[in-house]
Motif scaffolding. Structure first.
Motif, PDB file in Angstrom:
ATOM      1  N   GLN A 215      -3.497  -4.229  -8.083  1.00 46.97           N
ATOM      2  CA  GLN A 215      -2.476  -3.185  -8.005  1.00 46.97           C
ATOM      3  C   GLN A 215      -3.041  -1.875  -7.481  1.00 46.97           C
ATOM      4  OE1 GLN A 215      -1.292  -3.053 -12.107  1.00 46.97           O
ATOM      5  NE2 GLN A 215      -0.242  -5.033 -12.049  1.00 46.97           N
ATOM      6  N   ASN A 216      -4.348  -1.816  -7.394  1.00 45.56           N
ATOM      7  CA  ASN A 216      -5.027  -0.593  -6.962  1.00 45.56           C
ATOM      8  C   ASN A 216      -4.874  -0.383  -5.460  1.00 45.56           C
ATOM      9  OD1 ASN A 216      -7.193   1.261  -6.178  1.00 45.56           O
ATOM     10  ND2 ASN A 216      -7.933   0.997  -8.269  1.00 45.56           N
ATOM     11  N   GLY A 217      -4.594   0.843  -5.056  1.00 42.30           N
ATOM     12  CA  GLY A 217      -4.413   1.139  -3.635  1.00 42.30           C
ATOM     13  C   GLY A 217      -5.668   0.878  -2.820  1.00 42.30           C
TER      14      GLY A 217
ATOM     15  N   GLY B 287       2.671   3.671  -8.483  1.00 38.19           N
ATOM     16  CA  GLY B 287       2.064   3.095  -9.676  1.00 38.19           C
ATOM     17  C   GLY B 287       3.036   2.393 -10.605  1.00 38.19           C
ATOM     18  N   LEU B 288       4.125   1.845 -10.065  1.00 35.34           N
ATOM     19  CA  LEU B 288       5.127   1.213 -10.920  1.00 35.34           C
ATOM     20  C   LEU B 288       4.528   0.095 -11.763  1.00 35.34           C
ATOM     21  CD1 LEU B 288       8.069   1.057  -8.353  1.00 35.34           C
ATOM     22  CD2 LEU B 288       7.758   2.691 -10.222  1.00 35.34           C
ATOM     23  N   ASP B 289       3.725  -0.784 -11.131  1.00 37.61           N
ATOM     24  CA  ASP B 289       3.134  -1.897 -11.860  1.00 37.61           C
ATOM     25  C   ASP B 289       2.008  -1.422 -12.781  1.00 37.61           C
ATOM     26  OD1 ASP B 289       1.592  -1.144  -9.717  1.00 37.61           O
ATOM     27  OD2 ASP B 289       1.584  -3.106  -8.744  1.00 37.61           O
ATOM     28  N   ARG B 290       1.197  -0.481 -12.324  1.00 36.91           N
ATOM     29  CA  ARG B 290       0.092   0.015 -13.141  1.00 36.91           C
ATOM     30  C   ARG B 290       0.600   0.780 -14.361  1.00 36.91           C
ATOM     31  NH1 ARG B 290      -3.543   2.973  -8.742  1.00 36.91           N
ATOM     32  NH2 ARG B 290      -1.607   2.807  -7.557  1.00 36.91           N
TER      33      ARG B 290
ATOM     34  N   GLY C  81       0.809  -1.216   0.000  1.00 38.92           N
ATOM     35  CA  GLY C  81       0.000   0.000   0.000  1.00 38.92           C
ATOM     36  C   GLY C  81       0.837   1.259   0.000  1.00 38.92           C
ATOM     37  N   ILE C  82       1.952   1.235   0.749  1.00 42.56           N
ATOM     38  CA  ILE C  82       2.822   2.410   0.846  1.00 42.56           C
ATOM     39  C   ILE C  82       3.412   2.772  -0.514  1.00 42.56           C
ATOM     40  CG2 ILE C  82       4.997   3.257   1.796  1.00 42.56           C
ATOM     41  CD1 ILE C  82       2.672   3.293   3.739  1.00 42.56           C
TER      42      ILE C  82
ATOM     43  N   ASP D  49      -9.338  -3.292 -16.887  1.00 41.00           N
ATOM     44  CA  ASP D  49      -8.361  -4.156 -16.202  1.00 41.00           C
ATOM     45  C   ASP D  49      -8.001  -3.601 -14.838  1.00 41.00           C
ATOM     46  OD1 ASP D  49      -8.160  -5.996 -18.293  1.00 41.00           O
ATOM     47  OD2 ASP D  49      -6.604  -4.837 -19.314  1.00 41.00           O
ATOM     48  N   ARG D  50      -7.839  -2.298 -14.764  1.00 44.09           N
ATOM     49  CA  ARG D  50      -7.401  -1.685 -13.510  1.00 44.09           C
ATOM     50  C   ARG D  50      -8.542  -1.511 -12.509  1.00 44.09           C
ATOM     51  NH1 ARG D  50      -4.492   1.210 -17.413  1.00 44.09           N
ATOM     52  NH2 ARG D  50      -6.070   2.862 -17.465  1.00 44.09           N
TER      53      ARG D  50
END
Length: 535
Positions: free
Chosen positions: A434-436, A409-412, A403-404, A425-426
């Motif tokens: 990958q969403n916070g 958003g490296l993966d997104r 979460g930190i 997808d997101r």
């Protein structure tokens, strides 16, 4: 007697004469000093040689310092006060990840707020560490950081969904971060100017040389500020991606629940003719949003006439639903669903269909609304004994770390740029993990799994209406892989006294509906459950 008296008088006269002589000399010195232009030392003259003649050595850093100026000292004091305020805010945001303080509830994950507070804290700390060594690279990177943070502020304020999710806490965090960035740039310039003034005043020229230690400090601060600016760039890029995702319209409606603290998404498919004999299938998501799993499968059954009507919702933090305040348990989620259904005018009767951990939520809902729940279909669902794995401290720590770093958003960003990941997808698809907001849901599940949710599901099992129709469908692969899983699946068949069937689909994975044999069995059993629940 006369002689002694006279002697005393002479001595006294001599003392008075000496005093007058000393006063005259002091006055004479003062007059001479005035004639020479001498004045009492002040901030601008106290370090110069007496009389103001000559200069100090340029190699005397203990004397030639910007700290000689009261304005520079006051500026550093102000920065320390700002650092203390930021640190207190940072602590509050850290606490809010686990327990939401009063008046600090947001509808988003809270990780973005914490990121801005951390960025601001780091900016202030490094500004104070290198306070006396101002440099042009630090000013340039500071300006870049300020521009990016003001861009973030504009994005958050411009998009209603992001603005609603971040709330006043997020808006205040990004505005504070931007103002501190501007403050640090001004601080760097003020100290640089003060340093030049002191060098010119005390040594007669502005020093253009730097010691090796100063060059190391400049290099260090340049690298650190560069890293901070890169972090800000990633935050801005992720915000742009969030703005893009916010444009994806939900298929249903959102309803404010829990005293209007947050909104959940609910959608119903099919015509409600008001006939109490018409059963509505109510879907509960598992590990992923229901739109990515059960809902497409159930929609296929709706299209071929197996299901007359169905409703589905997103638990807080999933897909289009807001995050709930912490702590948030399965029972609280079940109450939110009940409130959303009531606001939507949906009264059932219901047949509950759920998978994985969604079975915990469905069972709690069924126990609290026994009069309107006529049947339950559990698809390889989690047993209450497995909540201890959900609540493992190690898992919670990993979720917190994820979460930190999620606001970066490296993966997104990589998925959007290199893999062509879409908004779907997101929001609810293969990249939703990958969403916070999704990570926050999983962290909340972890925090309350054993102390709260475990007690809620235990109570639900005790008060569950024994006559409720029940079907359990299990994954053959999972049952074959773990004897414990098989025993727990068998135990789930005893939560009511009205078990219709227990099927173990040999070739099916955990998501049973993804296998052809699993889809066939589920369609058959759901049709049977709907038919028998009418009786």
């Amino acid at each position: 007697m006369v002689s002694l008296w006279g002697s005393g008088k002479n001595d006294h006269g001599t003392a008075e004469s000496d005093q007058r002589t000393g006063d005259d000399e002091n006055q004479s010195d003062s007059r001479a000093s005035v004639r020479r232009g001498y004045r009492e030392p002040d901030e601008h003259t106290r370090l110069l040689p007496r009389g103001g003649e000559g200069f100090l050595s340029p190699d005397d850093p203990a004397v030639v310092s910007p700290y000689n100026l009261w304005s520079v000292r006051a500026l550093k004091g102000l920065s320390i006060i700002l650092l203390v305020i930021t640190f207190i805010w940072w602590i509050l945001l850290l606490i809010s990840m686990f327990v939401t303080p009063p008046m600090m509830q947001t509808r988003g994950s809270g990780f973005f707020n914490f990121s801005y507070a951390t960025l601001t804290l780091g900016n202030l700390i490094f500004g104070l560490l290198f306070f006396a060594v101002p440099s042009k690279p630090m000013t340039v990177w500071g300006l870049v950081l300020a521009v990016l943070l003001f861009a973030d502020m504009i994005i958050i304020l411009s998009f209603p969904r992001i603005r609603t999710q971040e709330g006043w806490v997020g808006i205040a965090s990004v505005i504070w971060a931007a103002l501190i960035a501007v403050h640090n740039v001004g601080q760097n310039q003020a100290v640089s100017k003060g340093k030049q003034e002191e060098e010119e005043r005390l040594t007669g020229r502005v020093e253009t040389r730097r010691s090796l230690l100063e060059w190391l400090a400049v290099f260090t601060e340049t690298v650190i500020m560069g890293i901070i600016a890169i972090v800000a760039i990633l935050l801005t890029a992720t915000l742009i991606l969030r703005a893009r995702d916010a444009s994806l319209e939900s298929p249903g409606k959102k309803y404010l629940v829990d005293n209007d603290k947050y909104a959940v998404h609910l959608a119903c498919v099919g015509v409600d003719n008001g006939d109490e004999s018409t059963l509505t299938v109510l879907l509960e998501a598992g590990e992923r949003p229901v739109e990515a799993g059960l809902q497409p499968f159930i929609d296929t059954l709706y299209q071929n006439g197996t299901v007359d009507r169905y409703c589905y919702w997103d638990r807080p933090g999933f897909a289009w639903s807001d995050n709930a305040p912490s702590p948030h348990s399965a029972g609280m989620s079940a109450d939110s669903l009940a409130e959303a259904l009531a606001l939507a005018g949906e009264e059932g009767p219901w047949v509950l269909v759920s998978a994985d951990i969604g079975g915990i939520y469905s069972r709690i809902f069924a126990s609290r609304h026994a009069h309107s729940v006529h049947g339950i279909l559990l698809i390889d669902t989690l047993h209450e004994d497995d909540l201890q794995n959900v609540g493992r401290p190690g898992r919670g720590f990993v979720l917190w770390l994820r979460g930190i770093i999620s606001p970066l958003g490296l993966d997104r960003l990589a998925g959007a740029i290199f893999k062509g990941r879409t908004r779907e997808d997101r929001v609810f698809g293969q990249s939703t993990h990958q969403n916070g907001r999704y990570i926050k849901v999983k962290l909340q599940e972890n925090l309350v799994a054993e102390p709260i949710t475990s007690n809620e599901i235990t109570t639900a099992r005790r008060i569950q209406t024994r006559k409720t129709q029940l079907i359990v469908v299990s994954s053959g692969l999972e049952v074959g892989r773990s004897e414990k899983w098989a025993k727990k699946q068998k135990d789930l068949t005893t939560i009511t006294d009205n078990l219709i069937s227990w099927d173990v689909v040999k070739s099916a994975p955990h998501d049973v509906w993804t296998a052809s044999e699993g889809r066939k069995v589920l369609a058959q059993r759901l049709k049977q459950l709907l038919r028998q629940s009418h009786l």
